[in-house]
Scaffold this motif. Structure first.
Motif, PDB file in Angstrom:
ATOM      1  N   UNK A 119       0.846  -1.198   0.000  1.00  0.00           N
ATOM      2  CA  UNK A 119       0.000   0.000   0.000  1.00  0.00           C
ATOM      3  C   UNK A 119       0.880   1.245   0.000  1.00  0.00           C
ATOM      4  N   UNK A 120       1.382   1.654  -1.162  1.00  0.00           N
ATOM      5  CA  UNK A 120       2.305   2.796  -1.235  1.00  0.00           C
ATOM      6  C   UNK A 120       1.682   4.075  -0.676  1.00  0.00           C
ATOM      7  N   UNK A 121       2.473   4.778   0.156  1.00  0.00           N
ATOM      8  CA  UNK A 121       2.026   6.062   0.686  1.00  0.00           C
ATOM      9  C   UNK A 121       3.250   6.864   1.104  1.00  0.00           C
ATOM     10  N   UNK A 122       3.071   8.186   1.190  1.00  0.00           N
ATOM     11  CA  UNK A 122       4.184   9.055   1.583  1.00  0.00           C
ATOM     12  C   UNK A 122       4.618   8.784   3.024  1.00  0.00           C
ATOM     13  N   UNK A 123       3.657   8.462   3.876  1.00  0.00           N
ATOM     14  CA  UNK A 123       3.988   8.203   5.282  1.00  0.00           C
ATOM     15  C   UNK A 123       4.880   6.973   5.423  1.00  0.00           C
ATOM     16  N   UNK A 124       4.542   5.933   4.709  1.00  0.00           N
ATOM     17  CA  UNK A 124       5.351   4.708   4.770  1.00  0.00           C
ATOM     18  C   UNK A 124       6.723   4.964   4.164  1.00  0.00           C
ATOM     19  N   UNK A 125       6.755   5.680   3.037  1.00  0.00           N
ATOM     20  CA  UNK A 125       8.035   5.974   2.388  1.00  0.00           C
ATOM     21  C   UNK A 125       8.917   6.830   3.295  1.00  0.00           C
ATOM     22  N   UNK A 126       8.303   7.791   3.986  1.00  0.00           N
ATOM     23  CA  UNK A 126       9.060   8.652   4.891  1.00  0.00           C
ATOM     24  C   UNK A 126       9.656   7.841   6.045  1.00  0.00           C
ATOM     25  N   UNK A 127       8.866   6.928   6.604  1.00  0.00           N
ATOM     26  CA  UNK A 127       9.367   6.082   7.692  1.00  0.00           C
ATOM     27  C   UNK A 127      10.520   5.212   7.208  1.00  0.00           C
ATOM     28  N   UNK A 128      10.378   4.665   6.024  1.00  0.00           N
ATOM     29  CA  UNK A 128      11.437   3.830   5.446  1.00  0.00           C
ATOM     30  C   UNK A 128      12.723   4.621   5.269  1.00  0.00           C
ATOM     31  N   UNK A 129      12.608   5.833   4.722  1.00  0.00           N
ATOM     32  CA  UNK A 129      13.792   6.666   4.496  1.00  0.00           C
ATOM     33  C   UNK A 129      14.468   7.065   5.806  1.00  0.00           C
ATOM     34  N   UNK A 130      13.665   7.376   6.817  1.00  0.00           N
ATOM     35  CA  UNK A 130      14.239   7.736   8.120  1.00  0.00           C
ATOM     36  C   UNK A 130      14.965   6.551   8.751  1.00  0.00           C
ATOM     37  N   UNK A 131      14.405   5.365   8.571  1.00  0.00           N
ATOM     38  CA  UNK A 131      15.048   4.166   9.123  1.00  0.00           C
ATOM     39  C   UNK A 131      16.368   3.874   8.423  1.00  0.00           C
ATOM     40  N   UNK A 132      16.394   4.044   7.105  1.00  0.00           N
ATOM     41  CA  UNK A 132      17.635   3.815   6.348  1.00  0.00           C
ATOM     42  C   UNK A 132      18.714   4.797   6.785  1.00  0.00           C
ATOM     43  N   UNK A 133      18.338   6.068   6.920  1.00  0.00           N
ATOM     44  CA  UNK A 133      19.297   7.094   7.337  1.00  0.00           C
ATOM     45  C   UNK A 133      19.807   6.820   8.754  1.00  0.00           C
ATOM     46  N   UNK A 134      18.908   6.433   9.649  1.00  0.00           N
ATOM     47  CA  UNK A 134      19.306   6.148  11.035  1.00  0.00           C
ATOM     48  C   UNK A 134      20.233   4.944  11.100  1.00  0.00           C
ATOM     49  N   UNK A 135      19.973   3.960  10.249  1.00  0.00           N
ATOM     50  CA  UNK A 135      20.831   2.768  10.209  1.00  0.00           C
ATOM     51  C   UNK A 135      22.247   3.131   9.772  1.00  0.00           C
ATOM     52  N   UNK A 136      22.356   3.982   8.767  1.00  0.00           N
ATOM     53  CA  UNK A 136      23.678   4.410   8.287  1.00  0.00           C
ATOM     54  C   UNK A 136      24.416   5.201   9.363  1.00  0.00           C
ATOM     55  N   UNK A 137      23.696   6.095  10.032  1.00  0.00           N
ATOM     56  CA  UNK A 137      24.321   6.886  11.099  1.00  0.00           C
ATOM     57  C   UNK A 137      24.808   5.994  12.236  1.00  0.00           C
TER      58      UNK A 137
END
Length: 234
Positions: A132-150
């Protein structure tokens, strides 16, 4: 509102859970998260012990739908209250039965993110977005990826600093010990019957040849030491 001990069967429990859930929705929308959490939790406790697989129960479909709705709302309010560790245990059983439930995946991804379990948050949000594509899910995914890298970068810096300290301590220059003073060796007079020559015994005749180092016997090897945002309420 009936108390749990007054309920006689599954149908009564489902009706009571629905009543608590609806009142909880009212408080949730008004921003009273603590009271909403209490009401959703009460509804969850009423439903969790019902055997929803008993197809002979006339309230089977209603019970299943109500339980799923209550759990999703309870997960939403607990995430807002930052009670992330209380979200995963109630959503994982649901996802075992409904592995492609996008909202349940999103709610659990939020909880994983709050728990700093970024790898799990990425996996759940990725599945949810695919369903179920949505901006909210995409935003959470991007934040998780960035936090993982940090997080990886910080861990790398910590390990690098620790290794530099260890190596620095290992090779730190230390003052050399003073050599011991050697006593002069007394000269002992050579006996009169000493043998002239180069001191080679009879077993090693020749011009200074002391014999070859014996090789390892056949079959014997030399040993080498190498040790050196889906916020809607149902």
């Amino acid at each position: 509102v009936l108390e749990p001990f007054e309920l006689e069967n599954a149908t009564d429990k489902v009706d009571a859970a629905l009543e608590r859930k609806n009142v909880g929705n009212t408080f949730f929308l008004k921003g009273n998260l603590q009271l909403a959490n209490r009401l959703y939790s009460a509804a969850y406790e009423l439903l969790k012990d019902i055997d929803f697989k008993d197809t002979k129960d006339p309230a089977f479909e209603v019970a299943n739908t109500t339980r799923l709705s209550v759990i999703l709302n309870l997960a939403a309010v607990r995430n807002k209250l930052r009670k992330f560790s209380e979200v995963v245990p109630i959503l994982s059983p649901i996802l075992s039965t409904f592995p492609k439930h996008a909202k349940a995946l999103y709610r659990r991804a939020e909880a994983y993110y709050g728990l700093k379990m970024y790898r799990e948050a990425i996996a759940d949000s990725n599945k949810a977005f695919g369903l179920s594509p949505s901006e909210q899910i995409a935003d959470l995914h991007d934040r998780a990826v960035k936090a993982q890298k940090n997080m990886f970068q910080k861990e790398k810096q910590v390990w690098s600093s620790a290794m530099n300290k260890v190596m620095g301590d290992l090779y730190e220059d230390k003052p050399a010990a003073k050599p011991k003073e050697e006593k002069p060796v007394e000269q002992v007079p050579e006996p009169a019957d000493a043998i002239d020559g180069d001191g080679i015994s009879e077993g090693g005749k020749g011009n200074g040849d002391q014999g070859e180092v014996p090789a390892a016997s056949k079959g014997e090897e030399m040993e080498i030491d190498d040790s050196k945002r889906v916020e809607e309420i149902n």
